[in-house]
Enzyme design. Sequence first.
Site, PDB file in Angstrom:
ATOM      1  N   GLU A  13       0.836  -1.203   0.000  1.00 23.86           N
ATOM      2  CA  GLU A  13       0.000   0.000   0.000  1.00 23.86           C
ATOM      3  C   GLU A  13       0.870   1.252   0.000  1.00 23.86           C
ATOM      4  OE1 GLU A  13      -3.554  -2.182   2.585  1.00 23.86           O
ATOM      5  OE2 GLU A  13      -1.950  -1.068   3.588  1.00 23.86           O
ATOM      6  N   GLY A  79     -11.315  -6.613   3.020  1.00 27.64           N
ATOM      7  CA  GLY A  79     -12.101  -7.769   2.628  1.00 27.64           C
ATOM      8  C   GLY A  79     -13.562  -7.401   2.464  1.00 27.64           C
ATOM      9  N   MET A 176      -8.330  -4.192   9.433  1.00 31.33           N
ATOM     10  CA  MET A 176      -7.693  -4.312  10.743  1.00 31.33           C
ATOM     11  C   MET A 176      -7.143  -2.989  11.287  1.00 31.33           C
ATOM     12  SD  MET A 176      -5.738  -7.993  10.270  1.00 31.33           S
ATOM     13  CE  MET A 176      -5.193  -8.038  11.981  1.00 31.33           C
ATOM     14  N   GLU A 177      -7.465  -1.854  10.606  1.00 36.92           N
ATOM     15  CA  GLU A 177      -6.901  -0.580  11.046  1.00 36.92           C
ATOM     16  C   GLU A 177      -7.879   0.592  11.085  1.00 36.92           C
ATOM     17  OE1 GLU A 177      -4.062  -3.329   9.603  1.00 36.92           O
ATOM     18  OE2 GLU A 177      -5.337  -2.167   8.233  1.00 36.92           O
ATOM     19  N   ASP A 200     -10.162  -9.328  -1.157  1.00 42.48           N
ATOM     20  CA  ASP A 200     -10.601 -10.701  -0.877  1.00 42.48           C
ATOM     21  C   ASP A 200     -11.983 -10.685  -0.254  1.00 42.48           C
ATOM     22  OD1 ASP A 200     -10.089 -11.252   2.391  1.00 42.48           O
ATOM     23  OD2 ASP A 200      -8.947  -9.600   1.520  1.00 42.48           O
TER      24      ASP A 200
END
Length: 232
Positions: A13, A79, A176-177, A200
Amino acid sequence: MNKIGIVVAMQEERDAIEKVMEEVENQSISNLEIYIGKISGKKCIMVQSGVGKVNAARATQVLIDNYKVKTIVNIGAAGAVNAMLDIGDILIGKKAIQHDFDITAFGHSKGYITGVGNGVECDCELVEKVMHTIENIENKEYKTKLGVIATGDIFCTEVSMKDKISAKFNADVIDMECGAVAQVAYLSEIPFIAIRSISDTPNGNNASDFDENLEKASRRCGEVLKEVLKNF
C-alpha cells in the site's frame, strides 16, 4: 496549505501511494518511516503503520503530534462483506466501527466505545468530494460504494464470522486498522476519510486471495487517491 496525513498498513500500500507522490522526502520518527511529498499538488505526509489497531492508532497520533495534519486519510486493501463488492472495487467509508470492541456486559451494544459511541462517522464534506470525484472518472473498471467499514484485530477467514459482522453492523468491508485511525482522528477533532479497495472475501481460503490481489488493490487505491486529491 493544509497538510493531509495518509495512514497505510502494509508495504504494498505504501509503495502504491509513493508512486503517485512527487518531491518525496523521507524521515523517521519513533521507528516509523514517514514520507513527505505532494499528490496532485497537495502536501501529504504518509506513514506505514503496520497491521492492527494499536499500530494504526500509534501511527495516526504520530502524524497529528509531529506534523499537525489537518485531514487524515486511511487507505488500503479490505475484505468484502457485502456480496455486491468484487475484487478491485472501491469502498468509501461512511462510518467506521470496531466489531471486536465489546463492553456489552455493562449494557452497551457491541462495538460501542466509551467517549466515542457506536463508531465514527467519516467527514461528510470529504465523503461528498470523494464520491463526486470518483463518479466522474471515465472508463472505470470497478464499482464504487459508500458504506460501513468494520475493523478488528483479526484477519477474518470464516464465512460465519463475516455473516455475523454483516448482520450486526450492516458492514460492507472488514479490515484491521480503519476503526482505530478513525477513533484517534475523532478524539483529536480532525476530519477523517477512508478509501478501501477489495482484495478478498472471507471464504475459508481468502488469505491466499489477499496475497494474490493486494498489489492490485493497492495500485487502485493510489490511482483513486491521486484523482481525489485534485478536489481537496
